[in-house]
Design an enzyme around this catalytic site. Sequence first.
Site, PDB file in Angstrom:
ATOM      1  N   LYS A 177       0.815  -1.210   0.066  1.00 57.18           N
ATOM      2  CA  LYS A 177       0.084  -0.067  -0.010  1.00 57.18           C
ATOM      3  C   LYS A 177       0.943   1.206  -0.014  1.00 57.18           C
ATOM      4  O   LYS A 177       1.820   1.329   0.745  1.00 57.18           O
ATOM      5  CB  LYS A 177      -0.681   0.072   1.114  1.00 57.18           C
ATOM      6  CG  LYS A 177      -1.940  -1.029   0.984  1.00 57.18           C
ATOM      7  CD  LYS A 177      -3.159  -1.099   2.184  1.00 57.18           C
ATOM      8  CE  LYS A 177      -4.019  -2.226   2.046  1.00 57.18           C
ATOM      9  NZ  LYS A 177      -5.291  -1.859   1.246  1.00 57.18           N
ATOM     10  N   GLU A 211     -13.873  -1.653   9.464  1.00 56.83           N
ATOM     11  CA  GLU A 211     -14.356  -1.927   8.154  1.00 56.83           C
ATOM     12  C   GLU A 211     -15.972  -1.847   8.254  1.00 56.83           C
ATOM     13  O   GLU A 211     -16.512  -2.308   9.631  1.00 56.83           O
ATOM     14  CB  GLU A 211     -14.211  -3.658   7.695  1.00 56.83           C
ATOM     15  CG  GLU A 211     -13.175  -3.774   6.727  1.00 56.83           C
ATOM     16  CD  GLU A 211     -12.770  -5.058   6.239  1.00 56.83           C
ATOM     17  OE1 GLU A 211     -12.243  -5.301   5.176  1.00 56.83           O
ATOM     18  OE2 GLU A 211     -13.277  -5.998   6.904  1.00 56.83           O
ATOM     19  N   HIS A 235      -1.393  -7.429   9.108  1.00 58.58           N
ATOM     20  CA  HIS A 235      -1.244  -6.221   8.419  1.00 58.58           C
ATOM     21  C   HIS A 235      -1.072  -5.222   9.457  1.00 58.58           C
ATOM     22  O   HIS A 235      -0.136  -4.314   9.197  1.00 58.58           O
ATOM     23  CB  HIS A 235      -2.782  -5.763   7.691  1.00 58.58           C
ATOM     24  CG  HIS A 235      -3.294  -6.861   6.713  1.00 58.58           C
ATOM     25  ND1 HIS A 235      -2.608  -7.424   5.938  1.00 58.58           N
ATOM     26  CD2 HIS A 235      -4.595  -7.395   6.465  1.00 58.58           C
ATOM     27  CE1 HIS A 235      -3.252  -8.658   5.366  1.00 58.58           C
ATOM     28  NE2 HIS A 235      -4.544  -8.319   5.465  1.00 58.58           N
ATOM     29  N   LYS A 321     -14.785  -5.585  12.530  1.00 60.69           N
ATOM     30  CA  LYS A 321     -15.748  -5.578  11.222  1.00 60.69           C
ATOM     31  C   LYS A 321     -16.976  -5.008  11.797  1.00 60.69           C
ATOM     32  O   LYS A 321     -17.315  -4.866  12.828  1.00 60.69           O
ATOM     33  CB  LYS A 321     -16.092  -7.289  10.945  1.00 60.69           C
ATOM     34  CG  LYS A 321     -14.832  -8.029  10.503  1.00 60.69           C
ATOM     35  CD  LYS A 321     -14.649  -8.100   8.994  1.00 60.69           C
ATOM     36  CE  LYS A 321     -13.364  -8.688   8.626  1.00 60.69           C
ATOM     37  NZ  LYS A 321     -13.051  -8.709   7.158  1.00 60.69           N
ATOM     38  N   LYS A 327     -11.975   2.586   7.378  1.00 62.37           N
ATOM     39  CA  LYS A 327     -10.645   3.647   7.889  1.00 62.37           C
ATOM     40  C   LYS A 327      -9.488   2.821   8.293  1.00 62.37           C
ATOM     41  O   LYS A 327      -9.688   1.602   8.986  1.00 62.37           O
ATOM     42  CB  LYS A 327     -11.089   4.460   8.693  1.00 62.37           C
ATOM     43  CG  LYS A 327     -10.076   5.637   8.849  1.00 62.37           C
ATOM     44  CD  LYS A 327     -10.524   6.981   9.498  1.00 62.37           C
ATOM     45  CE  LYS A 327     -10.655   6.731  11.154  1.00 62.37           C
ATOM     46  NZ  LYS A 327     -11.280   7.836  11.597  1.00 62.37           N
ATOM     47  N   GLN A 355      -5.993   4.510   4.226  1.00 63.93           N
ATOM     48  CA  GLN A 355      -7.159   4.411   3.262  1.00 63.93           C
ATOM     49  C   GLN A 355      -8.275   4.665   4.121  1.00 63.93           C
ATOM     50  O   GLN A 355      -8.474   4.687   5.495  1.00 63.93           O
ATOM     51  CB  GLN A 355      -7.200   3.037   2.601  1.00 63.93           C
ATOM     52  CG  GLN A 355      -7.504   1.973   3.814  1.00 63.93           C
ATOM     53  CD  GLN A 355      -7.346   0.380   3.377  1.00 63.93           C
ATOM     54  OE1 GLN A 355      -6.561   0.150   2.120  1.00 63.93           O
ATOM     55  NE2 GLN A 355      -8.313  -0.392   3.350  1.00 63.93           N
ATOM     56  N   LYS A 363      -1.936  17.536  13.762  1.00 65.22           N
ATOM     57  CA  LYS A 363      -2.426  18.232  14.499  1.00 65.22           C
ATOM     58  C   LYS A 363      -1.720  19.156  15.341  1.00 65.22           C
ATOM     59  O   LYS A 363      -1.010  18.577  16.135  1.00 65.22           O
ATOM     60  CB  LYS A 363      -3.560  17.644  15.583  1.00 65.22           C
ATOM     61  CG  LYS A 363      -4.646  16.857  14.654  1.00 65.22           C
ATOM     62  CD  LYS A 363      -5.613  16.343  15.690  1.00 65.22           C
ATOM     63  CE  LYS A 363      -6.864  15.739  14.955  1.00 65.22           C
ATOM     64  NZ  LYS A 363      -7.843  15.103  15.879  1.00 65.22           N
ATOM     65  N   ASP A 381      -2.143  19.651   6.761  1.00 66.20           N
ATOM     66  CA  ASP A 381      -2.925  18.652   6.068  1.00 66.20           C
ATOM     67  C   ASP A 381      -2.423  18.315   4.675  1.00 66.20           C
ATOM     68  O   ASP A 381      -2.114  19.373   4.044  1.00 66.20           O
ATOM     69  CB  ASP A 381      -4.267  19.439   5.950  1.00 66.20           C
ATOM     70  CG  ASP A 381      -5.282  18.154   5.408  1.00 66.20           C
ATOM     71  OD1 ASP A 381      -4.728  17.125   5.103  1.00 66.20           O
ATOM     72  OD2 ASP A 381      -6.504  18.501   5.191  1.00 66.20           O
TER      73      ASP A 381
HETATM   74  C1  BG6 Z   1      -7.699  -9.391   4.205  1.00 63.27           C
HETATM   75  C2  BG6 Z   1      -8.796  -9.913   5.372  1.00 63.27           C
HETATM   76  O1  BG6 Z   1      -6.441  -9.880   4.440  1.00 63.27           O
HETATM   77  O2  BG6 Z   1      -7.578  -8.239   4.419  1.00 63.27           O
HETATM   78  C3  BG6 Z   1     -10.114  -9.357   5.025  1.00 63.27           C
HETATM   79  O3  BG6 Z   1      -8.727 -11.472   5.155  1.00 63.27           O
HETATM   80  C4  BG6 Z   1      -9.716  -7.686   5.087  1.00 63.27           C
HETATM   81  O4  BG6 Z   1     -10.853  -9.706   6.280  1.00 63.27           O
HETATM   82  C5  BG6 Z   1      -8.801  -7.428   4.217  1.00 63.27           C
HETATM   83  O5  BG6 Z   1     -11.031  -7.448   4.685  1.00 63.27           O
HETATM   84  C6  BG6 Z   1      -8.448  -5.625   4.213  1.00 63.27           C
HETATM   85  O6  BG6 Z   1      -7.931  -5.398   3.135  1.00 63.27           O
HETATM   86  P1  BG6 Z   1      -7.997  -4.120   2.467  1.00 63.27           P
HETATM   87  O7  BG6 Z   1      -7.024  -3.900   1.387  1.00 63.27           O
HETATM   88  O8  BG6 Z   1      -9.440  -4.075   1.972  1.00 63.27           O
HETATM   89  O9  BG6 Z   1      -7.820  -3.026   3.622  1.00 63.27           O
END
Ligand code: BG6
Length: 470
Positions: A177, A211, A235, A321, A327, A355, A363, A381
């Site tokens: 990313k 999400e 991640h 989730k 975000k 993202q 800030k 910003d």
């Molecule tokens: C994946 C997860 O590795 O990453 C998903 O299994 C998640 O659950 C996704 O939705 C998120 O990826 P991104 O790129 O949409 O932030």
Amino acid sequence: NTIIIASSHVVRARCLIAHPQTLPALFGLFRQGFLPRDTHIVGYARTKMDQAEFEKRATSNIKGADDPETANQIEAFKQRLSYVSGGYEDGESFDKLNTHLQEIESHYQSKECNRIFYLALPPTVFIPVSQHIKEHCYVSKGGVNRIIIEKPFGKDLESARHLLLDETFRIDHYLGKEMVKNLLVLRFANVAMGACWDKNYISNVQITFKEPFGTEGRGGYFDEFGIIRDVIQNHLLQVLTILTMERPDIRDEKVKVLRSIPPVEKEDTLLGQYVSANGKPGYLDDHTVPPNSVCPTYAATTLWIHNPRWEGVPFILKAGKALNEAKVEVRIQFKDVTQGIFKDIARNELVIRIQPSEAVYLKMNAKTPGLYTRAIPTEMDLTYKRRFTEAKIPEAYESLILDTLRGDHSNFVRHDELDYAWKIFTPILHWIDGKNGQRPKPSPYPYGSRGPKELDGFIKKYGYKRADDA
Ligand code: BG6
């Protein structure tokens, strides 16, 4: 080059070949001129289908196909595609694949052929398939072989150790990313940032993943893994290591950070599970989820890095989730101003939004315009859409597949890195899985909310101060 995409997803979803983003990413590289001329893409899966059907499925996720220029490029891209059907367990199928590859490569100008095998497959078949590929499909002279695999890389320390193959590129798409790659530049190309990047100036750090949707039919997979394995152990931990490591060599320094983090404690963890609200179903309403599951769909967990730079700074990783928004961001909160005339003012915060809508903003306090001196919180910003109006931000998979073509491992997960990442999370995961007793019950939160009600108290415990707490 020949890129072989071995996939199980063709049989699961009608229009998908491999990860929904893999083929669009290859198309993106193709249209930007990054796929070398003699590059062919071969689909490999159990489903039987002809060339036309494969082309249709392989290009179905490409956006903007109604634009005539894109449509022409898609037609040209199709010339690079072909398909072989075969199993995962029998050598004969891989011989058939190899014959197909040799036939394609006999038309290449160069006699040096590289083969990249992208395994979009369940982890249970990684090992047998890689062995078959090595035995039947590796080029033996004048070329290189590379295998790409995607998570899940095991479920805990022990199961991951079976997957420690060499020559593998383990993809964590967060490393591709744009804003995650930008972390290195922000830190190491700015004296001003580098100077205050430690425990003397930073109070706490939050790395957040939100999400706005639930499992929606993916509950079978999700319930087996849970939110920590799904996004935090990989991640978010990747973001943390890049944020905190010393000057690169990137892979060595990331491992050093991971080695300084002890296993997560249950006292430092908050778990949640979404319940039905505003007409949206709860986690347990998803028919693919086992009844009464206590699998967490939300987790906040605090990590501590025991090294001279970061001793005592809490790093709160939180992910969920079915929340109120989409975000992913890093929020670095600096310490209070303690001396001089300015007291009880808001803290500085550096926010890096990964993202959506990539941005970096600081800030800070500035003087209110006027004839008296008062500090008010304001922002410096750098929103990418406004600053880099012409730029196209690459997709994560484009960037990572290009790295693989170039043989650059820096943005992939090294085997010792994976081992240390699992060491940090395995005890808490075993506790959540109920390995040594009753499974903990996650706190319920409504679909579309900010998360469990305990969240604000949890963050506060680690020293986070909201602007209005000042
Ligand atoms: C994946 C997860 O590795 O990453 C998903 O299994 C998640 O659950 C996704 O939705 C998120 O990826 P991104 O790129 O949409 O932030």
